[in-house]
Motif scaffolding. Structure first.
Motif, PDB file in Angstrom:
ATOM      1  N   VAL A 110       0.837  -1.202   0.000  1.00 35.30           N
ATOM      2  CA  VAL A 110       0.000   0.000   0.000  1.00 35.30           C
ATOM      3  C   VAL A 110       0.873   1.253   0.000  1.00 35.30           C
ATOM      4  O   VAL A 110       0.640   2.197  -0.768  1.00 35.30           O
ATOM      5  CB  VAL A 110      -0.950  -0.009   1.213  1.00 35.30           C
ATOM      6  N   PHE A 111       1.908   1.270   0.833  1.00 28.97           N
ATOM      7  CA  PHE A 111       2.808   2.419   0.889  1.00 28.97           C
ATOM      8  C   PHE A 111       3.646   2.527  -0.380  1.00 28.97           C
ATOM      9  O   PHE A 111       3.939   3.636  -0.847  1.00 28.97           O
ATOM     10  CB  PHE A 111       3.704   2.321   2.122  1.00 28.97           C
ATOM     11  N   ILE A 112       4.049   1.393  -0.946  1.00 30.75           N
ATOM     12  CA  ILE A 112       4.832   1.424  -2.184  1.00 30.75           C
ATOM     13  C   ILE A 112       4.020   2.021  -3.320  1.00 30.75           C
ATOM     14  O   ILE A 112       4.502   2.877  -4.074  1.00 30.75           O
ATOM     15  CB  ILE A 112       5.326   0.007  -2.531  1.00 30.75           C
ATOM     16  N   LEU A 113       2.784   1.567  -3.462  1.00 28.30           N
ATOM     17  CA  LEU A 113       1.933   2.096  -4.529  1.00 28.30           C
ATOM     18  C   LEU A 113       1.645   3.582  -4.325  1.00 28.30           C
ATOM     19  O   LEU A 113       1.652   4.368  -5.278  1.00 28.30           O
ATOM     20  CB  LEU A 113       0.622   1.312  -4.593  1.00 28.30           C
ATOM     21  N   GLY A 114       1.392   3.965  -3.076  1.00 27.25           N
ATOM     22  CA  GLY A 114       1.117   5.376  -2.806  1.00 27.25           C
ATOM     23  C   GLY A 114       2.305   6.264  -3.106  1.00 27.25           C
ATOM     24  O   GLY A 114       2.176   7.287  -3.797  1.00 27.25           O
ATOM     25  N   TYR A 115       3.478   5.883  -2.612  1.00 30.02           N
ATOM     26  CA  TYR A 115       4.668   6.689  -2.843  1.00 30.02           C
ATOM     27  C   TYR A 115       5.099   6.662  -4.305  1.00 30.02           C
ATOM     28  O   TYR A 115       5.419   7.696  -4.896  1.00 30.02           O
ATOM     29  CB  TYR A 115       5.804   6.201  -1.953  1.00 30.02           C
ATOM     30  N   GLY A 116       5.111   5.471  -4.910  1.00 30.20           N
ATOM     31  CA  GLY A 116       5.556   5.363  -6.300  1.00 30.20           C
ATOM     32  C   GLY A 116       4.657   6.115  -7.259  1.00 30.20           C
ATOM     33  O   GLY A 116       5.136   6.822  -8.160  1.00 30.20           O
ATOM     34  N   THR A 117       3.347   6.007  -7.088  1.00 29.72           N
ATOM     35  CA  THR A 117       2.421   6.710  -7.971  1.00 29.72           C
ATOM     36  C   THR A 117       2.512   8.213  -7.786  1.00 29.72           C
ATOM     37  O   THR A 117       2.504   8.979  -8.767  1.00 29.72           O
ATOM     38  CB  THR A 117       0.979   6.232  -7.711  1.00 29.72           C
ATOM     39  N   ALA A 118       2.610   8.677  -6.522  1.00 30.59           N
ATOM     40  CA  ALA A 118       2.700  10.121  -6.271  1.00 30.59           C
ATOM     41  C   ALA A 118       3.982  10.711  -6.851  1.00 30.59           C
ATOM     42  O   ALA A 118       3.968  11.795  -7.447  1.00 30.59           O
ATOM     43  CB  ALA A 118       2.629  10.376  -4.768  1.00 30.59           C
ATOM     44  N   SER A 119       5.098   9.990  -6.714  1.00 34.61           N
ATOM     45  CA  SER A 119       6.369  10.495  -7.238  1.00 34.61           C
ATOM     46  C   SER A 119       6.363  10.557  -8.759  1.00 34.61           C
ATOM     47  O   SER A 119       6.775  11.558  -9.354  1.00 34.61           O
ATOM     48  CB  SER A 119       7.527   9.614  -6.745  1.00 34.61           C
ATOM     49  N   GLN A 120       5.870   9.502  -9.402  1.00 34.95           N
ATOM     50  CA  GLN A 120       5.851   9.492 -10.860  1.00 34.95           C
ATOM     51  C   GLN A 120       4.844  10.495 -11.418  1.00 34.95           C
ATOM     52  O   GLN A 120       5.008  10.989 -12.525  1.00 34.95           O
ATOM     53  CB  GLN A 120       5.524   8.086 -11.367  1.00 34.95           C
ATOM     54  N   ALA A 121       3.799  10.795 -10.653  1.00 35.00           N
ATOM     55  CA  ALA A 121       2.839  11.807 -11.105  1.00 35.00           C
ATOM     56  C   ALA A 121       3.483  13.185 -11.175  1.00 35.00           C
ATOM     57  O   ALA A 121       3.082  14.022 -11.992  1.00 35.00           O
ATOM     58  CB  ALA A 121       1.631  11.845 -10.173  1.00 35.00           C
ATOM     59  N   LEU A 122       4.483  13.442 -10.333  1.00 35.89           N
ATOM     60  CA  LEU A 122       5.193  14.722 -10.375  1.00 35.89           C
ATOM     61  C   LEU A 122       6.355  14.705 -11.368  1.00 35.89           C
ATOM     62  O   LEU A 122       6.680  15.731 -11.960  1.00 35.89           O
ATOM     63  CB  LEU A 122       5.733  15.057  -8.977  1.00 35.89           C
ATOM     64  N   LEU A 123       6.965  13.543 -11.555  1.00 37.49           N
ATOM     65  CA  LEU A 123       8.114  13.464 -12.456  1.00 37.49           C
ATOM     66  C   LEU A 123       7.708  13.339 -13.915  1.00 37.49           C
ATOM     67  O   LEU A 123       8.347  13.915 -14.805  1.00 37.49           O
ATOM     68  CB  LEU A 123       8.999  12.272 -12.064  1.00 37.49           C
ATOM     69  N   ASN A 124       6.648  12.581 -14.193  1.00 35.80           N
ATOM     70  CA  ASN A 124       6.218  12.339 -15.579  1.00 35.80           C
ATOM     71  C   ASN A 124       4.698  12.499 -15.708  1.00 35.80           C
ATOM     72  O   ASN A 124       3.990  11.540 -16.001  1.00 35.80           O
ATOM     73  CB  ASN A 124       6.623  10.929 -16.029  1.00 35.80           C
ATOM     74  N   PRO A 125       4.165  13.700 -15.514  1.00 33.87           N
ATOM     75  CA  PRO A 125       2.709  13.864 -15.566  1.00 33.87           C
ATOM     76  C   PRO A 125       2.133  13.812 -16.978  1.00 33.87           C
ATOM     77  O   PRO A 125       0.949  13.530 -17.150  1.00 33.87           O
ATOM     78  CB  PRO A 125       2.498  15.249 -14.946  1.00 33.87           C
TER      79      PRO A 125
ATOM     80  N   ILE B 211       7.300   2.478 -10.476  1.00 34.42           N
ATOM     81  CA  ILE B 211       6.293   2.602  -9.422  1.00 34.42           C
ATOM     82  C   ILE B 211       6.488   1.570  -8.317  1.00 34.42           C
ATOM     83  O   ILE B 211       6.278   1.874  -7.138  1.00 34.42           O
ATOM     84  CB  ILE B 211       4.875   2.492 -10.021  1.00 34.42           C
ATOM     85  N   LEU B 212       6.916   0.360  -8.663  1.00 34.82           N
ATOM     86  CA  LEU B 212       7.029  -0.718  -7.681  1.00 34.82           C
ATOM     87  C   LEU B 212       8.468  -1.020  -7.297  1.00 34.82           C
ATOM     88  O   LEU B 212       8.817  -1.016  -6.113  1.00 34.82           O
ATOM     89  CB  LEU B 212       6.351  -1.981  -8.216  1.00 34.82           C
ATOM     90  N   TYR B 213       9.304  -1.317  -8.282  1.00 34.42           N
ATOM     91  CA  TYR B 213      10.657  -1.775  -7.977  1.00 34.42           C
ATOM     92  C   TYR B 213      11.520  -0.681  -7.352  1.00 34.42           C
ATOM     93  O   TYR B 213      12.268  -0.942  -6.400  1.00 34.42           O
ATOM     94  CB  TYR B 213      11.333  -2.310  -9.235  1.00 34.42           C
ATOM     95  N   LEU B 214      11.448   0.538  -7.890  1.00 37.48           N
ATOM     96  CA  LEU B 214      12.280   1.629  -7.361  1.00 37.48           C
ATOM     97  C   LEU B 214      11.992   1.905  -5.886  1.00 37.48           C
ATOM     98  O   LEU B 214      12.923   1.952  -5.075  1.00 37.48           O
ATOM     99  CB  LEU B 214      12.082   2.882  -8.205  1.00 37.48           C
ATOM    100  N   PRO B 215      10.721   2.074  -5.467  1.00 37.28           N
ATOM    101  CA  PRO B 215      10.474   2.258  -4.020  1.00 37.28           C
ATOM    102  C   PRO B 215      10.889   1.058  -3.178  1.00 37.28           C
ATOM    103  O   PRO B 215      11.336   1.227  -2.031  1.00 37.28           O
ATOM    104  CB  PRO B 215       8.954   2.489  -3.955  1.00 37.28           C
ATOM    105  N   TYR B 216      10.742  -0.142  -3.729  1.00 41.80           N
ATOM    106  CA  TYR B 216      11.106  -1.344  -2.962  1.00 41.80           C
ATOM    107  C   TYR B 216      12.594  -1.366  -2.661  1.00 41.80           C
ATOM    108  O   TYR B 216      13.005  -1.628  -1.530  1.00 41.80           O
ATOM    109  CB  TYR B 216      10.689  -2.589  -3.740  1.00 41.80           C
TER     110      TYR B 216
END
Length: 215
Positions: free
Chosen positions: A64-79, A95-100
């Motif tokens: 849950v935290f990985i998806l939340g952080y990964g999606t939020a970060s990519q939304a700002l980096l590659n909108p 979204i998944l591997y980088l936060p992990y």
């Protein structure tokens, strides 16, 4: 057997290689079953097995935290990135591997920063993506706090509790596992793998023949 069949076709050759590699890994893991015969290693293997269930619970919380952080970060980096089927593996990696891997210390700060990237829209409005670098680092700090400090320490505490419970009953656990090992090998056929499938086919045919006769 499935791997031997799939390797004869070019389109499924890589699938067969993956099956062979996975089967090799599982074969070595299967050797752990022999450790149940040891009074010292048997209980520890039981601890290891019970910890796997706790890791599954931990991963359900972590995802849950990985998806939340990964999606939020990519939304700002590659909108403005458009969805394409061929880019799905890259999206999963970001979204998944980088936060992990960041949770284990591989921060890869260069991957969550944008350098000299500006996009202008139709109404003469230009967006500077470098201003989001502070936000992505803030997201990373919160993610590391929750993932590394809270969840990992919770997992360690659960592992400690499991270890203490098994150690208190180590003799009983070893006797039970030793009995299960002997009983398992007593029921095993003498034919080695992969010819053991012949025994399985014989047992299936035997049950099919016995069932009508008993009826």
């Amino acid at each position: 057997i499935l791997g031997f069949v799939l390797k004869n076709f070019q389109i499924t050759f890589q699938v067969s290689r993956f099956l062979f590699a996975s089967n090799c890994g599982l074969l070595y893991i299967r050797l752990f079953r022999m450790y149940h015969a040891s009074w010292r290693l048997g209980p520890k293997l039981v601890v290891f097995t019970r910890m796997i269930y706790e890791i599954v619970t931990f991963m359900l919380l972590l995802i849950v935290f990985i998806l939340g952080y990964g999606t939020a970060s990519q939304a700002l980096l590659n909108p403005r990135q458009e969805f394409k089927i061929e880019e799905v593996p890259e999206m999963i990696s970001e979204i998944l591997y980088l936060p992990y891997w960041q949770m284990y210390g591989e921060l890869s700060l260069e991957d969550i920063e944008t350098l000299n990237k500006t996009i202008c829209y139709e109404d003469n409005f230009c967006e500077d993506f470098t201003s989001y670098n502070h936000a992505t680092k803030f997201f990373l700090a919160i993610f590391m706090l929750v993932g590394n400090v809270m969840l990992l320490n919770l997992l360690i505490a659960i592992f400690t509790s499991v270890f203490e419970n098994v150690r208190e009953n180590s003799t009983e656990v070893w006797k039970y596992e030793m009995y299960g090992l002997v009983d398992e090998f007593d029921r095993r056929p003498a034919i080695p793998v992969p010819f053991v499938i012949l025994v399985d086919i014989y047992q299936i045919l035997r049950k099919m023949c016995v069932a009508p006769c008993s009826a």
